[in-house]
Structures are given as C-alpha cells and as structure tokens.
Enzyme design. Structure first.
Site, mmCIF file in Angstrom:
data_model
loop_
_atom_site.group_PDB
_atom_site.id
_atom_site.type_symbol
_atom_site.label_atom_id
_atom_site.label_comp_id
_atom_site.label_asym_id
_atom_site.label_seq_id
_atom_site.Cartn_x
_atom_site.Cartn_y
_atom_site.Cartn_z
ATOM 1 N N GLY A 189 1.742 -37.321 1.446
ATOM 2 C CA GLY A 189 1.471 -35.885 1.536
ATOM 3 C C GLY A 189 0.788 -35.303 0.307
ATOM 4 O O GLY A 189 0.656 -34.086 0.189
ATOM 5 N N LYS A 207 -11.954 -24.744 -10.177
ATOM 6 C CA LYS A 207 -11.016 -24.312 -11.220
ATOM 7 C C LYS A 207 -11.717 -24.260 -12.585
ATOM 8 O O LYS A 207 -11.445 -23.357 -13.387
ATOM 9 C CB LYS A 207 -9.824 -25.266 -11.256
ATOM 10 C CG LYS A 207 -8.973 -25.145 -9.985
ATOM 11 C CD LYS A 207 -8.027 -26.311 -9.851
ATOM 12 C CE LYS A 207 -7.203 -26.236 -8.582
ATOM 13 N NZ LYS A 207 -6.508 -27.492 -8.295
ATOM 14 N N GLY A 304 1.636 -27.180 -4.579
ATOM 15 C CA GLY A 304 2.910 -27.271 -3.869
ATOM 16 C C GLY A 304 3.440 -25.899 -3.506
ATOM 17 O O GLY A 304 3.071 -24.893 -4.117
HETATM 18 N N1 LIG Z 1 -1.219 -25.596 -1.266
HETATM 19 C C1 LIG Z 1 -1.240 -25.520 -2.586
HETATM 20 O O1 LIG Z 1 -0.507 -26.216 -3.268
HETATM 21 C C2 LIG Z 1 -2.156 -24.539 -3.261
HETATM 22 C C3 LIG Z 1 -2.198 -24.509 -4.667
HETATM 23 C C4 LIG Z 1 -3.006 -23.562 -5.312
HETATM 24 C C5 LIG Z 1 -3.766 -22.705 -4.551
HETATM 25 N N2 LIG Z 1 -3.730 -22.789 -3.185
HETATM 26 C C6 LIG Z 1 -4.550 -21.845 -2.420
HETATM 27 O O2 LIG Z 1 -3.685 -21.032 -1.653
HETATM 28 C C7 LIG Z 1 -4.332 -20.655 -0.435
HETATM 29 C C8 LIG Z 1 -3.457 -21.049 0.737
HETATM 30 O O3 LIG Z 1 -3.279 -22.463 0.713
HETATM 31 P P1 LIG Z 1 -2.190 -23.180 1.627
HETATM 32 O O4 LIG Z 1 -2.055 -24.542 1.078
HETATM 33 O O5 LIG Z 1 -1.006 -22.339 1.797
HETATM 34 O O6 LIG Z 1 -3.010 -23.274 2.998
HETATM 35 P P2 LIG Z 1 -2.424 -23.489 4.455
HETATM 36 O O7 LIG Z 1 -1.127 -24.203 4.403
HETATM 37 O O8 LIG Z 1 -3.527 -24.039 5.277
HETATM 38 O O9 LIG Z 1 -2.116 -21.993 4.934
HETATM 39 C C9 LIG Z 1 -3.068 -21.075 5.273
HETATM 40 C C10 LIG Z 1 -2.487 -20.232 6.373
HETATM 41 O O10 LIG Z 1 -3.362 -19.150 6.622
HETATM 42 C C11 LIG Z 1 -3.463 -18.979 8.015
HETATM 43 N N3 LIG Z 1 -4.733 -18.361 8.337
HETATM 44 C C12 LIG Z 1 -5.964 -18.884 8.194
HETATM 45 N N4 LIG Z 1 -6.889 -17.999 8.571
HETATM 46 C C13 LIG Z 1 -6.216 -16.906 8.997
HETATM 47 C C14 LIG Z 1 -6.602 -15.664 9.528
HETATM 48 N N5 LIG Z 1 -7.892 -15.360 9.718
HETATM 49 N N6 LIG Z 1 -5.653 -14.772 9.857
HETATM 50 C C15 LIG Z 1 -4.361 -15.067 9.670
HETATM 51 N N7 LIG Z 1 -3.915 -16.230 9.175
HETATM 52 C C16 LIG Z 1 -4.846 -17.129 8.839
HETATM 53 C C17 LIG Z 1 -3.338 -20.371 8.594
HETATM 54 O O11 LIG Z 1 -2.927 -20.236 9.935
HETATM 55 P P3 LIG Z 1 -2.887 -21.470 10.949
HETATM 56 O O12 LIG Z 1 -1.550 -22.106 10.668
HETATM 57 O O13 LIG Z 1 -2.959 -20.819 12.257
HETATM 58 O O14 LIG Z 1 -4.055 -22.347 10.611
HETATM 59 C C18 LIG Z 1 -2.294 -21.003 7.681
HETATM 60 O O15 LIG Z 1 -0.985 -20.779 8.158
HETATM 61 C C19 LIG Z 1 -5.694 -21.343 -0.477
HETATM 62 O O16 LIG Z 1 -6.641 -20.441 -0.985
HETATM 63 C C20 LIG Z 1 -5.486 -22.481 -1.439
HETATM 64 O O17 LIG Z 1 -6.681 -22.894 -2.075
HETATM 65 C C21 LIG Z 1 -2.947 -23.669 -2.532
#
Ligand SMILES: NC(=O)c1ccc[n+]([C@@H]2O[C@H](COP(=O)([O-])OP(=O)(O)OC[C@H]3O[C@@H](n4cnc5c(N)ncnc54)[C@H](OP(=O)(O)O)[C@@H]3O)[C@@H](O)[C@H]2O)c1
Length: 431
Positions: A189, A207, A304
C-alpha cells in the site's frame, strides 16, 4: 472578532479527508481551551453519498452539491481534499472570492496555480494555507514562512516522496531490483495502482516548486523543475555507490545561487554519513540551510491518513486563531522577488557513471583525455574485474562540473569505439 463556533466544510472524504474528520473529532474536548473556539465540520462534499455515509456520525452533513457549501454564509473555512486541478481550482477560487478561508493539501494545483490562489486570498483578506501539500505531516511551510523568516535561505532539499524512498530502501537493504521493490511497495500500500507520479519524480517535483517558492521568496512553478525518476536505478548502481561511501536517494533540491535558482529532482548519490542517507522506508525529511540558522532538518511521515491530517488540522487551527484575533490574511504570498530559474545544463554537480569499456591498455587514458577537453576532472575511479568479451567495467565519480559540459563529454565518449556502453549516469550530492 469573538467567534465561538467556526464552521468548516470538507471537500472529499478519501484518505486525507477521513483523517481530518477523525482528528477534528479527537480534538473536540480541547478546542475551546486550545483555540478559544470550537471547529465543527458542518458539511462534507462527496461524489457518492451512500459510500460516504458509513464514514460519518451524521450522514445529513453530506452533500454532493458544491453550491450548498459556497452559498452557505455560515461556513467560514473550506478544506479542499479532492486533489487534482479541476474542479478543485474552481471550488477554491470561488470559496476565496466568497470570503471563506481555504486549507488545501493539493500540491498538483499549488505547484502550478499557487500565485492565482494566493492573490485571490489576499484580495479578500482571507487565509489560504497549504502545510500538508509538502511532506505530509512534517511542518515545513509555516516554519519557512514564520520561524525561519529571519534567514536568507541558501538551500532547501530533501526526501519528499515516501513511495520512492521505500523502494530505494528495499533495493539498498535487500539487494532487490527496482521492479521487485515496486511490486512490494504496491502490495504493502505504499505505491498507488498507477505509481507514475511517484516513481517518475513528478510528485517530488511539485513539492520542490512549492518549497523553492516559499524558501527563496520567488515564484518557482512545476515546469521550472528538472525531473528524473528512479525507474532506471539498478541494484548494481546502489552496490557500487556503497563501495564509494554513498547511498542513492531520490532528492528534491532547490538552491539559491548568485546566478539564479536551481530546482531539480533526481536520484543522487549522497554520502552515507549525511543525515538524509539514514532516512529510510517511507519516511521523508527536509534539510534547510539559511544564513542565520545554518542547517536544520525536519523529519517524519510524508504521507498517510493521520500524518497528513495532522498538517491540515494545524492549518485549520491557525485560521481559527486568526479569526479569533481578527488578523486573517496575515501571511499570504511571500514571493516578493523575481529570481530567474537556471537551466539544468547550467547547474554544477559531481557525477557518478558506470561504463563498459574495452579491456585494453590506453582506454582509461583515452577516457580521461575526453574528460579533460570539457573540464571534467575525475575524483574517484574504480576498474572492476574484466567481464565477458574482453570488456571491463569502470566506475567514475567526477569533481564539480557544469552539467552541460559533462553531458557533452559523455556524448563524445559514447561515440568512441572503446566505450561499449554507458550503463548509468547519476548526480552526486555535495561539494
Ligand atoms: N494521501 C496522502 O498521504 C496525501 C499526502 C499529502 C497530500 N495529499 C493530497 O491530499 C489530497 C487528497 O488526497 P487523498 O489521498 O485523500 O485522495 P483520495 O483518497 O483519492 O481522496 C479524494 C476524495 O475526493 C473525492 N472527490 C474527487 N473529486 C470530487 C468531486 N468533484 N466532488 C466530491 N468529491 C470528490 C473522491 O471521491 P471518490 O471516492 O468518489 O473518488 C475521494 O473520496 C490530494 O490533493 C493529495 O495530493 C495526500
């Protein structure tokens, strides 16, 4: 302005959105003594209401209509965690234009459109904060903008992608080849189904653009950053680097030099006694150098659910304090300089290369003559035992040289009949 309940809307309930929901819930008891106000998640924008219902206590706060949020005058803060460029950009701009504060972790968007978003925030005297966009849970944006503001920063660099650091750690510690380490990262993962943004260095490049802009007070965008990923690194490169006292890490580097800013992401050899060489697995670290503070290093979880939520919630708390003290928009865009960004060919580095050459007298002299023609001097050279078909493997580390000159030397070398193959060419971090 005295405000006891600050209402926030979450956009997206994926990995980070769910983490933010949990962290805010965990902090509920302490918000009043800590902040003087309570933060309530009063709406959550999702695409699929049914799927999201299981994740929240009260499904009535879920909506799939953005207008419910942007047109709600009770909502003070919008927390954008859907990612990508659109509709995130439109949502953020319309929230700012409606006088709402925004927190985002969206590096893809900020590395390209950061100026537009920060300008909109300034125009409406609201906060736009994005601590989680760089290195997840590690505090680095606010430290650079506030705690380290008394410095002229010379350099900000580090390991800002956990997936690639995990892969390189496995290749180093267990002798795995890239594709096997990637498969393991996917299984555990650490890598996404499509790992391109991580393994090709794009995520780290975004970044670096943000870090360089904040550190040097001059806008650097994603397209300014030179990027190479880790897909060509082999277990053998890592083994030979070790023999030369180095580890290989995917480094994001931004330097403020007299001739301009250098901004790049590439796998680099780094001396094994450098603190960054000991940052392993999916951990991240950012190393900064300023004229007053000298060196400082920030280490921790770069991604995470909860580590990233920690940074997002820190930003929301900052906004709550600003609202309470009536001082929102205190720190907006800090890019008040216009420093040019250098082309990669004009940067200076040391280089590591592995070549397969003819195994006969005079070949090394021929190589060093080509190097000398372009000002490349050899700092270390190892000739490995002869391989099959009368060829030998030579590993070289050069002294500092302009990249453009080094590349010209490499081109000329690759045309020589005595050079059978240039197997790899990597940069070496440090003087
Ligand atoms: N994950 C990390 O560790 C991490 C770390 C630093 C920064 N980030 C940043 O944080 C942000 C979120 O990342 P994440 O990992 O949480 O992504 P993720 O798990 O893919 O979550 C994104 C969520 O947004 C929803 N979504 C997408 N488009 C949408 C819309 N138009 N209207 C409503 N909901 C919508 C998606 O819905 P569906 O489930 O229906 O697709 C999904 O549930 C990104 O910008 C990422 O670069 C993430």
């Amino acid at each position: 302005m005295e405000k006891k309940v600050i209402r926030a809307a979450l956009l997206g309930l994926g990995t980070v959105g769910t983490g933010v929901y949990k962290v805010i819930k965990n902090q509920k008891e302490e918000m009043i003594p800590k902040l003087g106000s309570e933060i309530e998640i009063s709406k959550i924008l999702v695409r699929n209401l049914e799927k999201a219902a299981a994740k929240v206590d009260d499904p009535k706060i879920l909506t799939n209509n953005w207008d419910d949020i942007v047109n709600d005058p009770e909502i003070d803060v919008v927390i954008e965690l859907i990612g990508g460029i659109e509709p995130a950009k439109t949502y953020i701009l319309s929230a700012l234009n409606a006088g709402k504060h925004v927190v985002s972790a969206n590096k893809d968007l900020i590395a390209v459109h950061g100026k537009e978003l920060l300008d909109a925030a300034e125009a409406h005297h609201v906060d736009f904060l994005f601590e989680a966009a760089v290195a997840g849970g590690i505090p680095i944006i606010r430290p650079l903008k506030e705690c380290l503001a008394g410095n002229h920063m010379a350099e900000v660099m580090g390991i800002v992608n956990g997936t690639t650091n995990f892969i390189l750690t496995k290749m180093t510690q267990e002798g795995m080849e890239f594709k096997d380490a990637l498969a393991l990262a996917t299984e555990l993962g650490y890598a996404e189904a499509d790992p391109t943004a991580d393994i090709e260095g794009l995520d780290a490049g975004r970044k670096v653009a943000i870090l360089a802009s904040v550190a040097f007070n001059s806008r650097v965008v994603f397209d300014d950053v030179y990027i190479e990923g880790i897909t060509k690194i082999t277990a053998k490169d890592i083994k030979y680097a070790k023999e030369m006292g180095c580890d290989i890490k995917l480094l994001g580097v931004a330097k403020n030099t007299e001739e301009g800013i250098e901004a790049y992401v590439c796998p680099m050899l780094i001396p094994s006694n450098h603190p960054l060489a000991t940052v392993n697995d999916s951990y991240n670290a950012v190393f900064v150098n300023g004229d007053a503070v000298e060196n400082a290093m920030f280490y921790g979880r770069g991604a995470g659910e909860l580590p990233t939520a920690s940074a997002v919630v820190g930003d929301v708390f900052e906004i709550a304090r600003n609202i309470k003290a009536d001082c929102c928009g205190r720190i907006g865009c800090t890019c008040y300089k216009e420093i040019p960004v250098k082309k990669m060919a004009d940067t200076h580095n040391r280089y590591f290369m592995r070549l397969i050459v003819e195994d006969r007298c005079g070949v090394l002299a021929e190589m060093t003559a080509v190097f000398a023609k372009y000002g490349v001097s050899v700092a270390q050279i190892i000739q490995k035992a002869a391989r099959a078909e009368e060829s030998a493997e030579v590993v070289v580390i050069t002294a500092q040289v302009r990249e453009g000159d080094f590349r010209t030397a490499m081109e000329e070398l690759s045309g020589r009949s005595s050079v059978r193959k240039i197997s790899s060419m990597l940069r070496v971090y440090g003087e």
